[in-house]
Design a protein around this motif. Sequence first.
Motif, PDB file in Angstrom:
ATOM      1  N   SER A  48       0.858  -1.181   0.000  1.00 16.78           N
ATOM      2  CA  SER A  48       0.000   0.000   0.000  1.00 16.78           C
ATOM      3  C   SER A  48       0.892   1.228   0.000  1.00 16.78           C
ATOM      4  O   SER A  48       1.599   1.500   0.966  1.00 16.78           O
ATOM      5  CB  SER A  48      -0.905   0.020   1.229  1.00 16.78           C
ATOM      6  N   TYR A 101       0.844   5.336  -0.703  1.00 14.23           N
ATOM      7  CA  TYR A 101      -0.001   6.512  -0.915  1.00 14.23           C
ATOM      8  C   TYR A 101       0.803   7.753  -0.586  1.00 14.23           C
ATOM      9  O   TYR A 101       1.383   7.859   0.492  1.00 14.23           O
ATOM     10  CB  TYR A 101      -1.235   6.491  -0.012  1.00 14.23           C
ATOM     11  N   SER A 102       0.861   8.669  -1.504  1.00 17.21           N
ATOM     12  CA  SER A 102       1.390   9.999  -1.221  1.00 17.21           C
ATOM     13  C   SER A 102       1.054  10.896  -2.392  1.00 17.21           C
ATOM     14  O   SER A 102       0.947  10.446  -3.527  1.00 17.21           O
ATOM     15  CB  SER A 102       2.895   9.974  -0.974  1.00 17.21           C
ATOM     16  N   LYS A 103       0.891  12.160  -2.103  1.00 18.59           N
ATOM     17  CA  LYS A 103       0.595  13.107  -3.170  1.00 18.59           C
ATOM     18  C   LYS A 103       1.780  13.235  -4.105  1.00 18.59           C
ATOM     19  O   LYS A 103       1.625  13.439  -5.295  1.00 18.59           O
ATOM     20  CB  LYS A 103       0.232  14.464  -2.577  1.00 18.59           C
ATOM     21  N   ALA A 125       0.320   6.146   3.672  1.00 24.76           N
ATOM     22  CA  ALA A 125      -0.779   5.186   3.529  1.00 24.76           C
ATOM     23  C   ALA A 125      -1.358   4.830   4.893  1.00 24.76           C
ATOM     24  O   ALA A 125      -2.575   4.697   5.054  1.00 24.76           O
ATOM     25  CB  ALA A 125      -0.295   3.937   2.805  1.00 24.76           C
ATOM     26  N   LYS A 130      -3.427   7.806   6.114  1.00 28.46           N
ATOM     27  CA  LYS A 130      -4.687   7.929   5.370  1.00 28.46           C
ATOM     28  C   LYS A 130      -5.623   6.750   5.595  1.00 28.46           C
ATOM     29  O   LYS A 130      -6.778   6.787   5.183  1.00 28.46           O
ATOM     30  CB  LYS A 130      -4.406   8.050   3.865  1.00 28.46           C
ATOM     31  N   THR A 169      -5.665   3.656   4.190  1.00 28.20           N
ATOM     32  CA  THR A 169      -6.151   3.186   2.901  1.00 28.20           C
ATOM     33  C   THR A 169      -6.933   1.889   3.089  1.00 28.20           C
ATOM     34  O   THR A 169      -6.910   1.281   4.165  1.00 28.20           O
ATOM     35  CB  THR A 169      -4.978   2.938   1.937  1.00 28.20           C
TER      36      THR A 169
END
Length: 150
Positions: A38, A40-42, A84, A87, A89
Amino acid sequence: RAMSRRLGAASRSSAAKSKRRGPKAPPQPLRNTVVAVSVYSKEARGGDDAPNFKAVVDRVQRLGATYSPIVHKRVAYLLATKEAAAKRTQRIRKALKFKVPIVSLDLLEACETAETTATPEAFLLDVPDAPPVDDTPRPAAAAPVAGPRR
């Protein structure tokens, strides 16, 4: 003499086989391990320093692990970024549900440098608690008004 010829032939054939095998296979410290990922990052959508999902999956497979796109009870651990985890996820939530350990991507680097399986306990990520549930009653949705039938 016939016996010595046979022994000589046997040793030559094994030497020839070892030459044909080619270079030694790279170590696979995560062999027989099922792992989910997993990320997730901008920054992952456009930055250079953020981990790329495809690159992480390729590293996992190169180290011998089997990548699973779904978190289930047979997954050994979930490799995740701190973003992640923050957030929460879907894969993070599934890992919490199935009690699958959530570890940082640093585990991959440790496996690559040591060429042995690193213990996931040293790389566990803290996952923040779920946001508080708002239990204030919500107004009921208005029922649609039926017009006259024609």
